[in-house]
Scaffold this active site. Structure first.
Site, PDB file in Angstrom:
ATOM      1  CG  HIS A   1      -1.418   1.354   1.616  1.00  0.00           C
ATOM      2  ND1 HIS A   1      -0.847   2.128   2.611  1.00  0.00           N
ATOM      3  CD2 HIS A   1      -2.441   2.096   1.114  1.00  0.00           C
ATOM      4  CE1 HIS A   1      -1.497   3.260   2.718  1.00  0.00           C
ATOM      5  NE2 HIS A   1      -2.471   3.276   1.814  1.00  0.00           N
TER       6      HIS A   1
ATOM      7  CG  ASN B   1      -2.682   7.940   0.644  1.00  0.00           C
ATOM      8  OD1 ASN B   1      -2.508   8.627   1.647  1.00  0.00           O
ATOM      9  ND2 ASN B   1      -3.519   8.269  -0.306  1.00  0.00           N
TER      10      ASN B   1
END
Length: 291
Positions: free
Chosen positions: A125, A127
């Site tokens: 992940h 972000n």
């Protein structure tokens, strides 16, 4: 958009393009590897779809572009960018710094989640984002999520992120790696989601110098992700795996889904601000088990 907003949005879009190109190249390199049942015959390619948002006031509120690939190496990966603006709903505004008395906001960012076909390759992940209310700040991070943890991969991922942090502030790595451990905790399972990385938020910009400093660090996080994750995929994607290891992966994905649906700030932010539901939930795995 003013210059700062445009610069941030432009960087996230450019980073998206570089990541998708790199992931498609890895798909090409893995074209001859054994594939899951139902995997495409040819290497995967990203499909992009634009979406628009209507603000709570009924006015246009920006939008974004979803980029989703279902391939042979990447079972499912999404690399989404969004640039949205408008006003927070009153109840939600009270929880956002700087929006307590003025609910207007601007937000732009990139969000990436990759679920891999081979259980030996970790999910990941990443972000990074920029937000403005009556205040402005950067936030984001990256974390590794292996179903079958590998010390070499974890050390490489951490070392690459640590180098990016150390180049900007020696206090960043100890602070942000600890924050990652705390943030990605699943209380009802009494365990963490993955093996860590960094998580940061509220790097505030009271002046232009702070904006440039924190924007530079946020760009460095994107560069570190490109230096950290693709080598892991290339190192592991050809390793053989068993049905038992695939089952371990599917059960681990259940934990990943639980965190994202119950605790993840990005999921909550997107749903509370009228974002595209499919884009918000692209982080969910294509298959998971809870047995």
């Amino acid at each position: 958009m003013d210059e700062k907003k445009a610069a941030a949005a432009g960087w996230f879009e450019a980073l998206r393009d570089r990541i998708t190109q790199t992931f498609e190249a890895i798909e090409d390199e893995g074209a001859a590897l054994p594939a899951l049942p139902g995997a495409p015959a040819a290497p995967g390619r990203f499909e992009r779809r634009a979406w628009t948002r209507t603000d709570v006031s009924g006015a246009p509120g920006g939008g974004g572009v979803m980029a989703i690939m279902k391939g042979r190496v990447f079972e499912k990966v999404g690399v989404n960018v969004s640039t949205v603006h408008g006003s927070f709903p009153p109840d939600f505004a009270r929880s956002i710094p700087g929006a307590e008395t003025d609910p207007r906001f601007f937000a732009t960012g990139i969000s990436l989640v990759a679920h891999m076909a081979n259980p030996k390759v970790p999910a990941v992940h990443m972000n990074t984002r920029y937000l403005e209310t009556t205040r402005s700040w950067f936030g984001g991070g990256a974390d590794l999520n292996p179903a079958l943890p590998n010390g070499q991969d974890t050390a490489h991922f951490h070392a690459t992120l640590k180098a990016a942090c150390d180049a900007h502030d020696p206090a960043y790595w100890p602070r942000f790696s600890a924050w990652c451990e705390e943030y990605f905790r699943i209380p009802h399972r009494n365990r963490n989601r993955g093996v860590g990385g960094i998580f940061y938020d509220y790097l505030e910009n009271p002046d232009d110098a702070a904006f440039e400093r924190h924007f530079a660090f946020t760009r460095a996080v994107g560069e570190a992700f490109l230096a950290a994750f693709p080598p892991i995929v290339r190192r592991r994607m050809g390793e053989p795996w068993t049905a038992e290891e695939r089952l371990t992966l599917l059960r681990y994905r259940g934990l990943y889904a639980e965190f994202n649906l119950v605790y993840d700030r990005g999921t909550i932010f997107g749903l509370k601000t009228g974002g595209n539901t499919e884009a918000i939930l692209m982080s969910l795995p294509p298959e998971a088990r809870w047995d």
